[in-house]
Every structure is written in C-alpha cells, then in structure tokens.
Enzyme design. Structure first.
Site, short mmCIF file in Angstrom:
data_model
loop_
_atom_site.label_atom_id
_atom_site.label_comp_id
_atom_site.label_asym_id
_atom_site.label_seq_id
_atom_site.Cartn_x
_atom_site.Cartn_y
_atom_site.Cartn_z
N CYS A 71 150.38 56.14 -44.64
CA CYS A 71 149.42 57.23 -44.80
C CYS A 71 149.99 58.50 -45.42
CB CYS A 71 148.76 57.56 -43.47
SG CYS A 71 149.86 58.34 -42.24
N HIS A 110 149.04 60.41 -38.19
CA HIS A 110 148.21 60.00 -39.32
C HIS A 110 147.73 61.20 -40.11
CE1 HIS A 110 145.65 57.55 -41.78
NE2 HIS A 110 144.61 58.32 -41.48
N ASP A 125 140.29 59.61 -46.87
CA ASP A 125 141.45 59.00 -46.23
C ASP A 125 141.74 57.67 -46.91
OD1 ASP A 125 143.43 57.98 -44.63
OD2 ASP A 125 142.28 58.07 -42.76
#
Length: 275
Positions: A71, A110, A125
C-alpha cells in the site's frame, strides 16, 4: 531537490489512454487502470529487501522495473501521479480490520488517499491487495456505491470511518481511519513495521493480488484463486517453483527480480492447509 514523477511514463505503465483531467471520471479511470496493471505484491519483505518509500525508488520499482508493491508504494505512486495532474489530494492512514473482529486492536499500517474534486471529497485506494478499490468513493455515510466490481460503502461513528465491501451479501470492513491527514513520518514508521517486524505476515507469506475489470486474482503462498464477479471462486494449488514463477509472470504480469533467494523462498512455501 525533490524527485519529479514522469507522468507520461506512469500513464503508459497503467495503459491509460487519453488526456487526464482534474475530474471524477479521470480519478475513477486512473484508479481502475492502476490496480489492473500494477499488482499488489510483497516480494521485497519476503526476501528481506528493504522497502523504500522514496518516490524515485517507488517509480523505478513499480513503473520502470515491472514490479508491484504494497500500500505505501502503490498509494505513494498514485498520490504523486494525481498531484502531477493537478488534483488536490492528501494521505490518510488506517487500521486494517479485514478478516478481523470489528473491535480488534491493530496498528496503523495502511495508506489511503482523500481527494477534493468537483466540490466534493472522495476516497481513493489502489493498495488494498485482494480488495483493491476499483474507482473512488464519495465521502458520504451509509450509501452503497458502485465500483468496477463489488459495491462499497463508508460508515462512521462521528470520529472513526470504516470502509466496507459487500461480499456474498454481507458488508465486511476493510479498515477504519480518521480524516486527519497523515504525516510522512507516519508512513515511514508503519512501513518499517510491516516490512521488518517479526509478526508482520508480509515477512512469512507470499501475497500477490491483481484486480481486473471482471475478476480478482490472488495468490497466497501456493494457493492461486480467481474470484469472478457473481461466480464461485476457482482455486488451484501450485506445485513447483516453476509453476509459481509462471503464474506470477503470466497472471500477475510481474517481472521477477534477479535474486538467488527467490527460488529458495518459493520452493519453501507451504501447501494450503487441508480443509
């Protein structure tokens, strides 16, 4: 002098066609193209290789070298691309709750993005692995929103927000977060934990994912799975190192690193547990 992203090269990498504009349609299209072209993968932590969050390093790895990342790398690249186009975007940080109890005590590991465009706030995202968001979510409460695959929604208690996906008729939480922008050091600390701490699953399991327009591909150690929308998942156990390599290259589009450790790591991956 800070590194400047080669936007044209990035757009080529994700097979984006057209002139990007600062609008919702472009935001959605970029996110969907990104997760289809650049897979989520943790080969570096698995091999004991440091994960750099320097933009030049991320660009070299994900854009020039045909690799993927997790991420902080994925959304680190995406935020740079959005800013280069002209979007007003900030980074947030979340606690992952996927496959965990809603009240689980977990660290902030994250990264996700908040984008201000066309007079509204949106969330993007491209770095949540097996449940990467195809498109973007308007920052509104309790509204099922279409994506390139499953519907997603956002819920809040007034302080914390949760991103949820509708999976097999059940709303399941991916992570919880606050709307306060994260500082760069927050990502440095979280990245250090996820890439080096003994309890991080990224150090012990091969985790790869790719999200196409009609299906999700996943690989956890030797178990390769295809989740097609509205169909039963298809699972296959990969036997030898050559087969694992072939799936990584052909299904996930990865250009594998030249590492003498890689074959040994792949060979040592465990078989799926018997059901």
């Amino acid at each position: 002098m800070s590194h400047r992203l080669d936007l044209d090269r990035y757009l080529q990498r994700i097979d984006y066609v057209g002139e990007p504009r600062v609008d919702v349609a472009t935001l959605r299209a970029l996110a969907t193209a990104h997760i289809a072209a650049i897979p989520f993968e943790n080969l570096d932590p698995l091999l004991g290789t440091p994960v750099s969050l320097d933009l030049a390093a991320i660009e070299h790895k994900l854009v020039e070298s045909g690799r993927g990342g997790y991420c902080f790398e994925q959304n680190g690249l995406f935020i740079a691309a959005l800013r280069a186009i002209g979007f007003d975007v900030s980074g947030l940080i979340a606690r992952v709750l996927w496959n965990k109890p809603e009240d689980a005590e977990v660290p902030q590991t994250h990264m996700l993005l908040r984008v201000e465009v066309e007079g509204e706030s949106w969330l993007a995202d491209v770095g949540f692995g097996s449940m990467a968001l195809g498109g973007a979510l308007r920052l509104v409460v309790d509204e099922a929103q279409p994506t390139s695959l499953e519907p997603f929604r956002l819920v809040t208690d007034g302080v914390h927000w949760r991103t949820q996906a509708l999976v097999r008729d059940e709303w399941r939480t991916l992570y919880r977060f606050r709307l306060q922008p994260a500082e760069a050091i927050d990502y440095v600390v979280a990245n250090h934990f996820t890439s080096t701490h003994p309890t991080s699953h990224f150090l012990h399991s091969l985790i790869v994912a790719r999200t196409l327009h009609d299906r999700r591909l996943g690989l956890r150690d030797r178990e390769f799975v295809v989740h097609a929308l509205g169909q039963e998942s298809v699972r296959r156990t990969l036997q030898g190192t050559a087969e694992i390599r072939r799936v990584l290259e052909e299904q996930f589009g990865l250009r594998l690193p030249a590492s003498p450790l890689l074959d040994a790591k792949l060979d040592a991956l465990p078989m799926p547990a018997a059901v």
